[in-house]
Structures are given as structure tokens and as C-alpha cells.
Design a protein around this motif. Sequence first.
Motif, mmCIF file in Angstrom:
data_model
loop_
_atom_site.group_PDB
_atom_site.id
_atom_site.type_symbol
_atom_site.label_atom_id
_atom_site.label_comp_id
_atom_site.label_asym_id
_atom_site.label_seq_id
_atom_site.Cartn_x
_atom_site.Cartn_y
_atom_site.Cartn_z
ATOM 1 N N MET A 180 2.409 2.360 -7.988
ATOM 2 C CA MET A 180 2.293 2.141 -6.339
ATOM 3 C C MET A 180 1.654 0.836 -6.204
ATOM 4 O O MET A 180 0.795 0.377 -6.606
ATOM 5 C CB MET A 180 1.340 3.355 -6.008
ATOM 6 N N THR A 181 2.456 0.383 -5.482
ATOM 7 C CA THR A 181 2.047 -0.847 -4.691
ATOM 8 C C THR A 181 1.052 -0.913 -3.787
ATOM 9 O O THR A 181 1.040 -0.412 -2.695
ATOM 10 C CB THR A 181 3.230 -1.839 -4.024
ATOM 11 N N LEU A 182 -0.140 -1.700 -4.107
ATOM 12 C CA LEU A 182 -1.391 -1.865 -3.344
ATOM 13 C C LEU A 182 -1.460 -2.901 -2.286
ATOM 14 O O LEU A 182 -1.509 -2.543 -1.437
ATOM 15 C CB LEU A 182 -2.562 -1.686 -4.283
ATOM 16 N N ALA A 228 -1.359 -0.731 -7.821
ATOM 17 C CA ALA A 228 -2.681 -0.029 -8.151
ATOM 18 C C ALA A 228 -3.157 -0.111 -9.457
ATOM 19 O O ALA A 228 -2.221 0.209 -10.350
ATOM 20 C CB ALA A 228 -2.628 1.408 -7.871
ATOM 21 N N GLY A 229 -4.493 -0.453 -9.801
ATOM 22 C CA GLY A 229 -4.812 -0.282 -11.149
ATOM 23 C C GLY A 229 -4.423 -1.652 -12.064
ATOM 24 O O GLY A 229 -4.968 -1.694 -13.070
ATOM 25 N N GLU A 230 -3.894 -2.660 -11.417
ATOM 26 C CA GLU A 230 -3.642 -3.891 -12.071
ATOM 27 C C GLU A 230 -4.837 -4.813 -12.150
ATOM 28 O O GLU A 230 -5.509 -4.936 -11.191
ATOM 29 C CB GLU A 230 -2.233 -4.431 -11.358
ATOM 30 N N ILE A 231 -4.665 -5.911 -13.084
ATOM 31 C CA ILE A 231 -5.340 -7.066 -12.885
ATOM 32 C C ILE A 231 -4.156 -8.002 -12.654
ATOM 33 O O ILE A 231 -3.241 -8.093 -13.517
ATOM 34 C CB ILE A 231 -6.245 -7.444 -14.290
ATOM 35 N N ILE A 245 1.898 -8.927 5.424
ATOM 36 C CA ILE A 245 0.783 -8.557 4.437
ATOM 37 C C ILE A 245 0.460 -6.849 4.556
ATOM 38 O O ILE A 245 0.223 -6.559 5.521
ATOM 39 C CB ILE A 245 -0.386 -9.322 4.445
ATOM 40 N N ARG A 246 0.970 -6.294 3.660
ATOM 41 C CA ARG A 246 0.880 -5.000 3.588
ATOM 42 C C ARG A 246 -0.424 -4.509 2.547
ATOM 43 O O ARG A 246 -0.060 -4.698 1.289
ATOM 44 C CB ARG A 246 2.068 -4.237 3.185
ATOM 45 N N PHE A 247 -1.200 -3.602 2.986
ATOM 46 C CA PHE A 247 -2.117 -3.232 1.863
ATOM 47 C C PHE A 247 -2.188 -1.762 2.105
ATOM 48 O O PHE A 247 -2.657 -1.090 3.085
ATOM 49 C CB PHE A 247 -3.769 -3.768 2.050
ATOM 50 N N ASP A 248 -2.061 -0.842 0.873
ATOM 51 C CA ASP A 248 -2.207 0.530 0.892
ATOM 52 C C ASP A 248 -1.170 1.059 1.841
ATOM 53 O O ASP A 248 -1.265 2.149 2.461
ATOM 54 C CB ASP A 248 -3.467 1.128 1.068
ATOM 55 N N LYS A 253 -10.579 -0.699 -3.183
ATOM 56 C CA LYS A 253 -9.250 -0.434 -3.900
ATOM 57 C C LYS A 253 -8.962 -1.559 -4.641
ATOM 58 O O LYS A 253 -8.052 -1.520 -5.836
ATOM 59 C CB LYS A 253 -8.532 0.172 -3.193
ATOM 60 N N LEU A 254 -9.166 -2.850 -3.936
ATOM 61 C CA LEU A 254 -8.836 -4.134 -4.479
ATOM 62 C C LEU A 254 -10.021 -5.059 -4.344
ATOM 63 O O LEU A 254 -10.378 -5.276 -3.369
ATOM 64 C CB LEU A 254 -7.534 -4.796 -3.908
ATOM 65 N N LEU A 255 -10.431 -5.829 -5.535
ATOM 66 C CA LEU A 255 -11.566 -6.916 -5.592
ATOM 67 C C LEU A 255 -10.869 -8.122 -6.009
ATOM 68 O O LEU A 255 -9.854 -8.062 -6.632
ATOM 69 C CB LEU A 255 -12.445 -6.496 -6.781
ATOM 70 N N LEU A 256 -10.892 -9.207 -4.885
ATOM 71 C CA LEU A 256 -10.389 -10.579 -5.078
ATOM 72 C C LEU A 256 -11.658 -11.341 -5.486
ATOM 73 O O LEU A 256 -12.610 -11.321 -4.858
ATOM 74 C CB LEU A 256 -9.901 -10.605 -3.634
#
Length: 235
Positions: free
Chosen positions: A1-3, A28-31, A60-63, A154-157
Motif C-alpha cells: 500500500m502506498t503511504l 507502508a513499511g519501507e525505508i 502530496i497524498r498521505f495515507d 506511520k511515517l518518520l522523516l
Amino acid sequence: MTLLDVTGVRAGYGDTEILHGVDMRVEAGEIVTIIGPNGSGKSTLMKSVVGMVEASAGEIRFDGQRIEGLRADRRIPLGLCYVPQTENVFPTLTITENLEMGGFLRNDRLDGRIRDMFELFPDLAEKRSARAGSLSGGQRQMMAVARALMLEPKLLLLDEPTAGLSPMLMEAVFRMVRDINATGVAVLMVEHNAKKALSISHRGYVLAVGEVRMESTGPELANDPSVGRLYLGSE
């Protein structure tokens, strides 16, 4: 799934456009690691995602939700957390107080989440009453990341998380990134230590003069000699 899905984003400062139609995604779940020469727009792209720099065009789409029109403080509760390269802790506050500040948007008690952070970062647990300004460079980065994780993003930058650190501390930070990702948190990272960062990444992007020049798996980019030769000033 694209986060995170960035499409055709243009952004900059004043009349100066830095990003010229950038496309990028994080599953989702990627580095995912962004590399490139100085001035290529890496940090501007990160700041566009979190709302610190306004995109002049693109989406820009998030979740699944469009967020390019939202203020930065409206994006954080959606599950985005950003750790800048510098000035990323409150130096006069203790480690525990920093974590409490990180969880200020939570509506529940913070004790359990703080315990989680001390389990994930045992070095911080040993110094929980110390002021953050007394920490070493590597510990300070861990403190900044732990504070961001208080909101269970859900996403750490991460913007240049190993900048200025010794090789030993760099390794500790990269281990931390892997450990965080293993808990299910996706990570988007800008990093000057390109080879090492890409080697632990699922995918990577090479940014140059505000445009994506290459995209591939992290290991493929790490082992591609043209990446260093053309974009990182190395042989």
C-alpha cells in the motif's frame, strides 16, 4: 500500500523554485532514502511533505488523503513526524521531559509510551533524568527520534540523521533506523552517507538540481558506480 505519494511537486523559497516537478513514493513499511549533491533539493522535498515549505504545484497524498494544502500542524496528527538535522531537542529539559513534550498531542497517559521509548532506546533510559543538552551527538539524535515516535507515526522523516557523527555513532543510528522500521514504521531519510543508507533501504531516489534522476532499490543504487560518479562527486 502506498503511504506517501508525491506527484509533480514544485516548491522553493520566494521566487526561487528548488523542486521542478518531483515524483516520489513511500510504501507502508519501507525505508526510502533520498540522496544527491548539496543544493539538489533534498531537504526542501522533506519540508514540502511535512508542510514547512509550501508546494506551488503538484499533489502530496498521505495515507490516501491530499495534504498539500494543510498547515504543518494539521499534518502531524495524520501520522507524519519530522526530525530536522539540527536543533531537534530541548537542551535544557531532561530526556523524560523531552519525551513528554513529544507526546503533547496525545489524549491518553504518556507513561506507557515513554516506557516503550526507553525499551527501544536503553541508552536514554539510563540517562532519563539528564538534560538533553548533556547528551553526545548520537544520543541526541536518538533523543530526537524517540520524541518524534511518541506520537506513534506511520511515517518518520529523518533529515541527515548521521551528520557530524563518528563512524561508530553512524552505525548506531543506522541500527536504530532498522529497529524502528522493524516495528512497522515507514522511514523516509535524507542522508549524506549514501552507500550505507541505501544498503539498508528498500528503495532510493537520486535527486539533482530539483529533479529525480534515478530511482531503484536501495542496494542497486548503492552498488551502481555511476551514482557516485555523476551525482555525489566520488569515483
